[in-house]
Design a protein around this motif. Structure first.
Motif, PDB file in Angstrom:
ATOM      1  N   ALA A   1       0.826  -1.204   0.000  1.00  0.00           N
ATOM      2  CA  ALA A   1       0.000   0.000   0.000  1.00  0.00           C
ATOM      3  C   ALA A   1       0.859   1.252   0.000  1.00  0.00           C
ATOM      4  N   ALA A   2       1.937   1.231   0.782  1.00  0.00           N
ATOM      5  CA  ALA A   2       2.838   2.383   0.823  1.00  0.00           C
ATOM      6  C   ALA A   2       3.597   2.532  -0.486  1.00  0.00           C
ATOM      7  N   SER A   3       4.033   1.412  -1.064  1.00  0.00           N
ATOM      8  CA  SER A   3       4.791   1.464  -2.321  1.00  0.00           C
ATOM      9  C   SER A   3       3.943   1.966  -3.479  1.00  0.00           C
ATOM     10  N   ALA A   4       2.620   1.754  -3.394  1.00  0.00           N
ATOM     11  CA  ALA A   4       1.724   2.152  -4.480  1.00  0.00           C
ATOM     12  C   ALA A   4       1.233   3.592  -4.339  1.00  0.00           C
ATOM     13  N   GLY A   5       1.737   4.299  -3.351  1.00  0.00           N
ATOM     14  CA  GLY A   5       1.351   5.700  -3.197  1.00  0.00           C
ATOM     15  C   GLY A   5       0.457   5.971  -2.012  1.00  0.00           C
ATOM     16  N   GLY A   6       0.085   4.931  -1.254  1.00  0.00           N
ATOM     17  CA  GLY A   6      -0.718   5.126  -0.056  1.00  0.00           C
ATOM     18  C   GLY A   6       0.163   5.218   1.166  1.00  0.00           C
ATOM     19  N   ARG A   7      -0.218   4.529   2.217  1.00  0.00           N
ATOM     20  CA  ARG A   7       0.574   4.515   3.451  1.00  0.00           C
ATOM     21  C   ARG A   7       0.527   3.122   4.054  1.00  0.00           C
ATOM     22  N   GLU A   8       1.463   2.849   4.951  1.00  0.00           N
ATOM     23  CA  GLU A   8       1.440   1.581   5.649  1.00  0.00           C
ATOM     24  C   GLU A   8       0.305   1.569   6.668  1.00  0.00           C
ATOM     25  N   PHE A   9      -0.252   0.400   6.907  1.00  0.00           N
ATOM     26  CA  PHE A   9      -1.321   0.263   7.891  1.00  0.00           C
ATOM     27  C   PHE A   9      -0.726   0.234   9.296  1.00  0.00           C
ATOM     28  N   GLY A  10      -1.450   0.797  10.256  1.00  0.00           N
ATOM     29  CA  GLY A  10      -1.005   0.786  11.633  1.00  0.00           C
ATOM     30  C   GLY A  10      -1.061  -0.602  12.243  1.00  0.00           C
ATOM     31  N   TYR A  11      -0.394  -0.756  13.382  1.00  0.00           N
ATOM     32  CA  TYR A  11      -0.282  -2.085  13.993  1.00  0.00           C
ATOM     33  C   TYR A  11      -1.645  -2.679  14.314  1.00  0.00           C
ATOM     34  N   PHE A  12      -2.543  -1.886  14.922  1.00  0.00           N
ATOM     35  CA  PHE A  12      -3.867  -2.392  15.289  1.00  0.00           C
ATOM     36  C   PHE A  12      -4.940  -1.988  14.280  1.00  0.00           C
ATOM     37  N   GLU A  13      -4.559  -1.395  13.162  1.00  0.00           N
ATOM     38  CA  GLU A  13      -5.532  -0.934  12.177  1.00  0.00           C
ATOM     39  C   GLU A  13      -6.286  -2.094  11.540  1.00  0.00           C
ATOM     40  N   PHE A  14      -5.634  -3.233  11.451  1.00  0.00           N
ATOM     41  CA  PHE A  14      -6.299  -4.408  10.873  1.00  0.00           C
ATOM     42  C   PHE A  14      -7.492  -4.848  11.719  1.00  0.00           C
TER      43      PHE A  14
ATOM     44  N   ALA B   1      -1.616  -1.839 -10.228  1.00  0.00           N
ATOM     45  CA  ALA B   1      -1.859  -1.295 -11.571  1.00  0.00           C
ATOM     46  C   ALA B   1      -3.300  -0.820 -11.727  1.00  0.00           C
ATOM     47  N   VAL B   2      -4.243  -1.580 -11.169  1.00  0.00           N
ATOM     48  CA  VAL B   2      -5.646  -1.178 -11.244  1.00  0.00           C
ATOM     49  C   VAL B   2      -5.865   0.135 -10.496  1.00  0.00           C
ATOM     50  N   ALA B   3      -5.270   0.251  -9.320  1.00  0.00           N
ATOM     51  CA  ALA B   3      -5.425   1.473  -8.532  1.00  0.00           C
ATOM     52  C   ALA B   3      -4.831   2.678  -9.255  1.00  0.00           C
ATOM     53  N   LEU B   4      -3.642   2.472  -9.856  1.00  0.00           N
ATOM     54  CA  LEU B   4      -3.008   3.576 -10.572  1.00  0.00           C
ATOM     55  C   LEU B   4      -3.800   3.951 -11.821  1.00  0.00           C
ATOM     56  N   SER B   5      -4.319   2.951 -12.514  1.00  0.00           N
ATOM     57  CA  SER B   5      -5.070   3.212 -13.751  1.00  0.00           C
ATOM     58  C   SER B   5      -6.372   3.956 -13.479  1.00  0.00           C
ATOM     59  N   THR B   6      -6.993   3.648 -12.365  1.00  0.00           N
ATOM     60  CA  THR B   6      -8.263   4.290 -12.034  1.00  0.00           C
ATOM     61  C   THR B   6      -8.081   5.542 -11.182  1.00  0.00           C
ATOM     62  N   GLY B   7      -6.826   5.813 -10.809  1.00  0.00           N
ATOM     63  CA  GLY B   7      -6.555   6.996 -10.004  1.00  0.00           C
ATOM     64  C   GLY B   7      -7.170   6.935  -8.624  1.00  0.00           C
ATOM     65  N   THR B   8      -7.264   5.751  -8.047  1.00  0.00           N
ATOM     66  CA  THR B   8      -7.884   5.573  -6.738  1.00  0.00           C
ATOM     67  C   THR B   8      -6.838   5.218  -5.692  1.00  0.00           C
ATOM     68  N   ASN B   9      -7.230   5.325  -4.444  1.00  0.00           N
ATOM     69  CA  ASN B   9      -6.373   5.008  -3.308  1.00  0.00           C
ATOM     70  C   ASN B   9      -6.078   3.504  -3.290  1.00  0.00           C
ATOM     71  N   PRO B  10      -4.798   3.088  -3.207  1.00  0.00           N
ATOM     72  CA  PRO B  10      -4.496   1.650  -3.216  1.00  0.00           C
ATOM     73  C   PRO B  10      -4.821   0.952  -1.904  1.00  0.00           C
ATOM     74  N   GLU B  11      -5.038   1.710  -0.842  1.00  0.00           N
ATOM     75  CA  GLU B  11      -5.225   1.094   0.472  1.00  0.00           C
ATOM     76  C   GLU B  11      -6.413   0.138   0.541  1.00  0.00           C
ATOM     77  N   PRO B  12      -7.601   0.495   0.033  1.00  0.00           N
ATOM     78  CA  PRO B  12      -8.710  -0.473   0.093  1.00  0.00           C
ATOM     79  C   PRO B  12      -8.437  -1.735  -0.712  1.00  0.00           C
TER      80      PRO B  12
END
Length: 529
Positions: A164-177, A457-468
């Motif tokens: 998620a971070a490499s694709a332009g988002g951010r890393e998830f927090g420890y308890f975020e899951f 690639a799908v997230a980048l192509s659609t211009g959406t947040n990769p995190e979800p």
């Protein structure tokens, strides 16, 4: 052929090998890395860059911490404390097992959770008059749900977070899951309560039993007439071991008597048996013992520190009747438990606060446990899952190749051509369905590693947040419920529950539907597109 075509061919061959199950995972992953180099898709440093990835260090050192939790009796204490609270009712038992599996699964691996709870759950279900096959598949599935409670609960979570971070988002927090893990564990419990009894088979199998130190001590006391309180035979610092004198043992011909110590390891001899003849320590009795000249096949009961017992039973002079280490692990909060808990709490704090990278936190914890002698170097080599290490090291370059060669873009373009201008929910649905299909025969880690470049690639192509997309893949990676080979947890319970290959999908199918709905509908509410 161009690099993208080679990448597709290598991926296809790897998938066939994974699904067939005839080739070890480590060989497949190594073959992937070598093939990427041999075909010119990647340079040699790029092909083997995965083995230097921080994820490798994190996974290896995390399993050292898990080994310390088991060796010090922390896992046994938690399992016994919570599961023993279950009464005779199926509803309460399911709730207790669900909560326990979730707690353990949040901090140790799915296979570790199932392995720790399996013998206890079998004993509790038998005592409650419930067939173990009605509860062991739910145990495996609940452990998978628990793996979505913390960042470190599964290697898949780490990979998805970093992707998620490499694709332009951010890393998830420890308890975020836990935002998805808690609802999924709850849904799993509800589905098991409502439909488990109807969907799970009745299978008869030999009941397993968790090593019970007190019960075993009573048996030894009766067999050897040793006048020692049973609970004192197995403690945090030491225990007893029953061994047989091996053929051609150097001990043959040696005269021993209870109260003497062994020539090696300085263990106290509590008793010797030869058929009905025995020589034992019976405190307060006249003529309490007599010397016996050892012969091959004689049984000897010795007592001493755990480390000394392990070294003694490893000698070629004796044959262990039972592995003392299994009883040490069954002693709650045994030697080193406090040190392990302090180190573990420190590691969780570092991971939760993000004060240092995840690999650094687990490496510091593993190093501290080694320095404190809670675990030793042989334990390290045994505890690290080398097949997973090689799997990650070999498959990470494939993800790199998928992006660098444009293969991921080709796949995403094909998906987008079918999806058109459909909502990102539909794209997420397509990715999740494909991941779930692959995950029933491939390891969830391998599946997610393959799917991440496509999702990126799908997230980048659609211009959406990769995190979800990445969180959805993590959820679908845990939803491997249709076959016994889908996860290590599923496979572990197969023999104990007497299950057949087709026993899993009946309960697994509604659970997968629930996981899919959470991934597609609920996840975007927390991590918007």
């Amino acid at each position: 052929m161009d690099a993208a075509t080679w990448t597709f061919l290598i991926l296809g061959a790897a998938m066939i090998a994974f699904i067939s199950g005839r080739v070890p995972l480590a060989i497949v992953a190594s073959g992937v890395a070598l093939s990427l180099w041999a075909t010119g898709v990647l340079t040699l440093p790029e092909a083997f860059a995965g083995f230097g990835d921080p994820t490798i260090v994190f996974i290896a050192t995390l399993f050292i911490v898990i080994e310390a939790l088991g060796a010090s009796g922390v896992t046994a204490w938690l399992a016994n404390f919570v599961v023993a609270k279950a009464g005779g009712g199926r509803t309460r038992l399911t709730l207790i097992i669900g909560v326990t599996a979730g707690i353990l699964g949040a901090f140790i691996s799915v296979s570790g959770t199932v392995g720790a709870l399996l013998p206890v759950v079998v004993v509790v279900t038998v005592r409650a008059g419930i067939v173990p096959s009605k509860m062991l598949i739910p145990l495996a599935f609940l452990a998978s749900g628990g793996s979505l409670l913390t960042l470190t609960a599964s290697p898949v979570n780490i990979v998805a977070s970093q992707a998620a971070a490499s694709a332009g988002g951010r890393e998830f927090g420890y308890f975020e899951f836990a935002l998805v893990g808690i609802p999924l564990v709850a849904l799993t419990i509800v589905i098991v309560l409502l439909a488990g009894d109807r969907l799970l088979p009745v299978r008869t199998t030999e009941a397993m039993a968790m090593p019970d130190p007190v019960s075993h001590a009573r048996t030894l006391q009766e067999n050897y007439h040793v006048d020692i309180v049973p609970k004192d035979l197995f403690t945090a610092s030491g225990g007893v071991a029953e061994v047989l004198i091996a053929p051609r043992s150097s001990l043959i011909g040696r005269k021993v008597a209870p109260g003497m110590t062994t020539s090696r390891e300085d263990l106290v001899i509590l008793g010797v048996r030869r058929g009905e003849e025995q020589s034992s320590v019976v405190r307060g009795a006249e003529g309490e013992s007599h010397a016996m000249e050892l012969q091959a096949g004689d049984a000897v009961l010795v007592q001493g520190p755990w480390d000394a017992l392990r070294r003694y039973v490893a000698s070629p002079d004796v044959i262990a009747v039972a592995d003392p280490q299994s009883f040490q692990r069954a002693v709650p909060l045994s030697l080193g438990a406090r040190r392990t808990l302090v180190v573990f709490a420190g590691m969780v704090l570092l991971l939760a606060t993000g004060a240092v990278p995840t690999a650094v936190a687990t490496m510091l914890a593993a190093g501290a446990l080694l320095a404190m002698r809670v675990v030793k170097i042989p334990d390290v080599y045994r505890s690290v899952p080398w097949s997973i290490i090689i799997l990650v090291g070999g498959m990470v370059p494939l993800s790199t190749a998928f992006v660098d060669t444009g293969a991921a873009t080709i796949v995403s373009d094909i998906m987008l051509s079918f999806l058109g201008t459909a909502s990102p929910h539909l794209a997420l649905l397509a990715l999740c369905l494909l991941s779930m299909a692959l995950g029933q025969f491939m390891s969830n880690l391998a599946t997610v590693l393959v799917m991440i470049p496509i999702a990126t690639a799908v997230a980048l192509s659609t211009g959406t947040n990769p995190e979800p997309f990445m969180m959805g893949l993590a959820i679908c990676g845990a939803a491997s419920f249709l076959t016994p080979v889908a996860t290590a947890g599923n496979l572990i319970v197969m023999r104990a529950g007497g299950y057949r290959f087709g026993d899993y999908w009946r309960l697994g199918l509604p659970l997968m539907a629930a996981y899919l709905l959470v991934a597609v509908l609920y996840v975007p509410l927390i991590w918007p597109f």
